[in-house]
Design a protein around this motif. Structure first.
Motif, mmCIF file in Angstrom:
data_model
loop_
_atom_site.group_PDB
_atom_site.id
_atom_site.type_symbol
_atom_site.label_atom_id
_atom_site.label_comp_id
_atom_site.label_asym_id
_atom_site.label_seq_id
_atom_site.Cartn_x
_atom_site.Cartn_y
_atom_site.Cartn_z
ATOM 1 N N SER A 1 -2.791 57.825 68.506
ATOM 2 C CA SER A 1 -1.636 58.663 68.167
ATOM 3 C C SER A 1 -1.371 58.687 66.666
ATOM 4 C CB SER A 1 -0.391 58.142 68.885
ATOM 5 O OG SER A 1 0.006 56.898 68.338
ATOM 6 N N PRO A 2 -0.765 59.770 66.169
ATOM 7 C CA PRO A 2 -0.402 59.845 64.750
ATOM 8 C C PRO A 2 0.587 58.755 64.343
ATOM 9 C CG PRO A 2 -0.283 62.017 65.778
ATOM 10 C CD PRO A 2 -0.460 61.019 66.883
ATOM 11 N N CYS B 1 -10.866 62.640 69.129
ATOM 12 C CA CYS B 1 -9.434 62.323 69.040
ATOM 13 C C CYS B 1 -8.613 63.613 68.976
ATOM 14 C CB CYS B 1 -9.156 61.479 67.799
ATOM 15 S SG CYS B 1 -9.853 59.813 67.866
ATOM 16 N N VAL C 1 -4.258 63.553 65.223
ATOM 17 C CA VAL C 1 -4.819 62.286 64.738
ATOM 18 C C VAL C 1 -5.888 62.560 63.691
ATOM 19 C CG1 VAL C 1 -6.202 60.280 65.420
ATOM 20 C CG2 VAL C 1 -4.266 61.005 66.835
#
Length: 390
Positions: A253-254, A275, A279
């Motif tokens: 995840s970011p 991904c 991301v």
């Protein structure tokens, strides 16, 4: 049968062969606690000698890859197997679609063996042949099928690769996805691409490598009527992405990237193109598994890295490079569950069965499927540039 009717099996006791594939072996597996497993594997491999060639994918457990003759990504390993025509047995420590690719590329006299038939791939299973054929029918009804070039990621079943072969399509790896998509768009006037099974690799390549917009891409959901898309949306789209993903790479995840940058000064984020797009946008470097490995090998001592790929590989890289700080991009420990189905007991069982003259868990692709899958693979191989890495 409803979920209410399903048997309740205590953990580790009993199997339901109607719902589980490959959970029963035609012979007894050694106990996982057997302290002699390593010695038994070594002894069996020595007895087999040049007859056996063991392939180990980068995402496999250390206890398994220690016995591999070569390590690599799926297509590289399949080609390595094809380069060993004298090996009677190819033991593929990976997942099902990889063993299929090895069977396609090796000779009929060679037996490709998957130590545990339950070692599948959740991403590959997200695009079934019947679903893809229904999608193609919908494209025909929308009047765009003649413009569409199907492109399948290497992480797909043999019959999906064969579908591409039959419909003038092609296979790609994460290393050559850009070159493959460029080729696809050159094949027809006003060409469109149907990309499966991984939406993230398709989106990241189309937008970040080919300069398309997110609006040029639509997502086909095989679980919705008409893929959840109107005929107008299909006609307007340049890339039709299959709603599939990698269960491991899709987890990153970011937010975790933001947290790690705050926690580790100077950390570089290195991720796989499977991904999520958000991301990849926040990462410093993006590339295939082989790219990730070579980047870490070339990195200076003292550098810090957060890597977004399978945990077995990240741990192996961290152990091999103690002069660098290497961390996993996800806070949660998450191995590829199907890759981890290949364990030392299954490998020992497969090798000892071969010593006894019994070929177990052989993976065989039928001739018609093999013919068209190989055609799609050959179109990829005919492209300039690197084509053997994932």
């Amino acid at each position: 049968m409803t979920t209410v009717d399903l048997p309740l099996l205590p953990l580790g006791r009993g199997t339901d062969l109607n719902s589980e594939r490959g959970v029963e072996c035609p012979g007894d597996l050694p106990a996982a606690s057997d302290p002699d497993l390593v010695a038994r594997a070594l002894a069996a491999k020595e007895k087999l000698g040049e007859k056996v060639f063991i392939l180990g994918h980068h995402y496999q457990r250390d206890e398994v890859v220690q016995f591999a003759d070569v390590m690599g990504d799926s297509f590289k390993l399949a080609r390595d197997a094809a380069a060993r025509p004298d090996a009677e047995y190819i033991v593929f420590c990976g997942v099902h679609f990889m063993a299929e690719s090895a069977d396609i590329l090796t000779s009929p006299s060679q037996a490709v063996i998957l130590p545990d038939l339950a070692a599948g791939c959740s991403m590959a299973d997200m695009a079934r042949l019947g679903q893809v054929e229904k999608a193609w029918e919908a494209l025909s009804e929308a009047g765009v099928a003649e413009q569409v070039v199907p492109v399948t990621y290497m992480n797909s079943s043999a019959d999906i690769k064969a579908f591409c072969g039959r419909h003038d399509g092609v296979v790609c790896t994460s290393s050559n996805a850009q070159a493959v998509l460029e080729w696809a768009f050159d094949q027809k006037e006003n060409a469109k691409v149907l990309f499966f099974p991984d939406q993230h690799l398709g989106r990241n390549t189309a937008v970040l490598k080919l300069g398309m917009s997110l609006g040029d891409c639509v997502v086909w959901d095989p679980l919705k009527p008409g893929g959840g898309l109107s005929a107008e949306e299909l006609r307007a789209a340049k890339v039709i992405l299959w709603k599939g993903h990698c269960s491991v790479h899709g987890r990153f995840s970011p937010d975790t990237i933001d947290d790690l940058r705050a926690e580790i000064p100077g950390v570089q984020i290195l991720v796989h193109p499977e991904c999520q797009h958000e991301v990849v946008l926040k990462a410093d470097l993006v590339g295939s598994t082989e790219f990730i490995i070579s980047t870490i090998e070339a990195a200076p001592a003292g550098s810090a890295w957060a890597i977004g790929t399978e945990l077995n590989l990240v741990k192996r890289l961290a152990n091999a490079h103690p002069d660098k700080r290497i961390v996993f991009l996800d806070r949660t420990v998450c191995y590829c569950s199907t890759m981890n189905r290949i364990d030392l007991p299954h490998l020992v069982w497969a090798l000892e069965s071969l010593v006894e003259g019994q070929v177990v868990n052989r993976i065989e692709v039928d001739p018609d499927t093999e013919r068209y899958a190989k055609l799609a693979l050959q179109r990829m191989l005919d492209l300039p540039g690197k084509t053997q890495e994932d």
